[in-house]
Scaffold this motif. Structure first.
Motif, short mmCIF file in Angstrom:
data_model
loop_
_atom_site.label_atom_id
_atom_site.label_comp_id
_atom_site.label_asym_id
_atom_site.label_seq_id
_atom_site.Cartn_x
_atom_site.Cartn_y
_atom_site.Cartn_z
N LYS A 44 -27.77 -51.68 39.74
CA LYS A 44 -28.49 -51.85 41.01
C LYS A 44 -27.51 -51.99 42.17
CE LYS A 44 -32.62 -53.77 38.94
NZ LYS A 44 -33.63 -54.83 39.00
N LYS A 45 -26.26 -51.68 41.91
CA LYS A 45 -25.22 -51.70 42.93
C LYS A 45 -24.41 -50.41 42.83
CE LYS A 45 -24.71 -56.72 42.85
NZ LYS A 45 -23.78 -57.82 42.63
N PRO A 46 -23.82 -49.99 43.94
CA PRO A 46 -22.98 -48.79 43.89
C PRO A 46 -21.63 -49.09 43.24
CG PRO A 46 -22.98 -49.71 46.09
CD PRO A 46 -23.96 -50.52 45.28
N PHE A 47 -20.93 -48.04 42.87
CA PHE A 47 -19.61 -48.14 42.27
C PHE A 47 -18.55 -47.75 43.30
CE2 PHE A 47 -22.51 -47.26 38.79
CZ PHE A 47 -22.10 -48.15 37.80
N LYS A 48 -17.60 -48.64 43.56
CA LYS A 48 -16.50 -48.32 44.46
C LYS A 48 -15.47 -47.51 43.66
CE LYS A 48 -13.25 -50.40 47.68
NZ LYS A 48 -12.72 -51.66 48.24
N GLY A 81 -32.66 -31.74 30.64
CA GLY A 81 -33.31 -31.35 31.88
C GLY A 81 -32.59 -31.90 33.09
N LEU A 82 -31.75 -32.91 32.87
CA LEU A 82 -30.91 -33.43 33.95
C LEU A 82 -29.47 -33.01 33.66
CD1 LEU A 82 -32.27 -37.07 34.47
CD2 LEU A 82 -32.62 -35.08 35.92
N SER A 83 -28.76 -32.65 34.70
CA SER A 83 -27.35 -32.24 34.58
C SER A 83 -26.53 -33.05 35.56
CB SER A 83 -27.20 -30.75 34.90
OG SER A 83 -27.92 -29.97 34.00
N PRO A 84 -25.24 -33.22 35.27
CA PRO A 84 -24.41 -33.97 36.21
C PRO A 84 -24.24 -33.20 37.52
CG PRO A 84 -23.06 -32.97 34.50
CD PRO A 84 -24.49 -32.74 34.12
N LEU A 85 -23.95 -33.95 38.57
CA LEU A 85 -23.65 -33.35 39.87
C LEU A 85 -22.14 -33.21 39.95
CD1 LEU A 85 -24.66 -32.54 42.77
CD2 LEU A 85 -23.91 -34.84 43.40
N ARG A 86 -21.67 -31.98 40.04
CA ARG A 86 -20.23 -31.73 40.11
C ARG A 86 -19.82 -31.62 41.57
NH1 ARG A 86 -22.05 -29.35 35.41
NH2 ARG A 86 -20.94 -30.10 33.57
N PHE A 87 -18.71 -32.25 41.92
CA PHE A 87 -18.23 -32.21 43.30
C PHE A 87 -16.71 -32.35 43.33
CE2 PHE A 87 -18.72 -36.66 42.42
CZ PHE A 87 -17.80 -37.33 43.21
N VAL A 88 -16.13 -31.85 44.42
CA VAL A 88 -14.68 -31.90 44.62
C VAL A 88 -14.43 -32.45 46.03
CG1 VAL A 88 -12.53 -30.57 44.73
CG2 VAL A 88 -14.34 -29.89 43.12
N PRO A 89 -13.87 -33.66 46.14
CA PRO A 89 -13.57 -34.18 47.48
C PRO A 89 -12.42 -33.40 48.12
CG PRO A 89 -12.79 -35.69 45.78
CD PRO A 89 -13.52 -34.59 45.08
N GLU A 90 -12.47 -33.27 49.44
CA GLU A 90 -11.43 -32.52 50.14
C GLU A 90 -10.10 -33.27 50.18
OE1 GLU A 90 -12.67 -31.21 53.98
OE2 GLU A 90 -14.53 -30.34 53.21
N LYS A 91 -10.17 -34.61 50.26
CA LYS A 91 -8.95 -35.41 50.36
C LYS A 91 -9.09 -36.69 49.55
CE LYS A 91 -10.50 -37.63 54.58
NZ LYS A 91 -10.21 -38.03 55.92
N ASP A 92 -7.98 -37.36 49.32
CA ASP A 92 -8.02 -38.66 48.65
C ASP A 92 -8.85 -39.61 49.50
OD1 ASP A 92 -6.19 -37.42 47.01
OD2 ASP A 92 -4.58 -38.86 47.31
N THR A 94 -11.68 -43.36 49.30
CA THR A 94 -12.42 -44.40 48.58
C THR A 94 -13.87 -44.30 49.02
OG1 THR A 94 -10.48 -45.83 48.52
CG2 THR A 94 -12.62 -46.86 48.13
N VAL A 95 -14.78 -44.20 48.05
CA VAL A 95 -16.20 -44.03 48.35
C VAL A 95 -17.03 -44.97 47.49
CG1 VAL A 95 -15.95 -41.60 49.02
CG2 VAL A 95 -16.47 -42.18 46.64
N TRP A 96 -18.29 -45.11 47.86
CA TRP A 96 -19.26 -45.85 47.06
C TRP A 96 -20.21 -44.83 46.45
CZ3 TRP A 96 -18.84 -51.00 46.21
CH2 TRP A 96 -17.98 -51.71 47.04
N LEU A 97 -20.16 -44.68 45.11
CA LEU A 97 -21.04 -43.75 44.42
C LEU A 97 -22.27 -44.49 43.94
CD1 LEU A 97 -18.55 -41.55 42.36
CD2 LEU A 97 -19.51 -41.13 44.62
N CYS A 98 -23.41 -43.84 44.04
CA CYS A 98 -24.69 -44.45 43.69
C CYS A 98 -24.72 -44.90 42.23
CB CYS A 98 -25.80 -43.44 43.96
SG CYS A 98 -27.43 -44.00 43.48
N GLY A 99 -25.22 -46.09 42.01
CA GLY A 99 -25.37 -46.62 40.66
C GLY A 99 -26.81 -46.61 40.18
N CYS A 100 -27.76 -46.54 41.13
CA CYS A 100 -29.18 -46.59 40.73
C CYS A 100 -29.74 -45.21 40.41
CB CYS A 100 -30.03 -47.26 41.82
SG CYS A 100 -30.32 -46.30 43.31
#
Length: 129
Positions: A44-48, A81-92, A94-100
């Protein structure tokens, strides 16, 4: 109402005919719903997370991964039926990724975890079955 009944009868007849002609092995692969499964809520919290620019990441969308917030392939068995979301950040960065898993800005947290339907939900606990 008659148009709806006729349409449903047509679908039932069509499915009956297809089923009659389908090989026996195809019957086990038939899914009753075309809607993908709902994700479970692993946190119920995001992941740093510190991301490396140019590196490919796979964010878990189903909630079953034991490597949250990233995918470990669990969706193949527990949330077909669900697949991961693939992404590539442009630069280094720190983000908060959704946990819920209910963000409107995947894979990033947008505060959805603060809404009542997440706050009152039961957290998914992994079982070894």
């Amino acid at each position: 109402m008659n148009a709806l009944v006729t349409k449903l009868d047509h679908i039932r007849i069509s499915l009956t005919l297809r089923h009659t002609w389908a090989p026996a092995t195809a019957a086990s692969k038939v899914q009753l719903s075309t809607l993908p499964p709902e994700p479970v809520i692993p946190s119920k919290k995001p992941f740093k997370v510190e991301l490396v620019g140019g590196k490919r990441y796979s964010w878990c969308t189903c909630g079953h991964s034991k490597k949250q917030p990233f995918c470990d392939g669990s969706h193949k068995f527990k949330a077909q039926g669900l697949s991961p979301l693939r992404f590539v950040p442009e630069k280094d960065t720190t983000v908060w990724l959704c946990g819920c898993k209910y963000t409107n800005n995947p894979p990033y947290c947008d505060g959805t975890h603060k809404q009542d339907f997440i706050v009152s939900a039961t957290l998914h606990e992994e079982t070894d079955s």
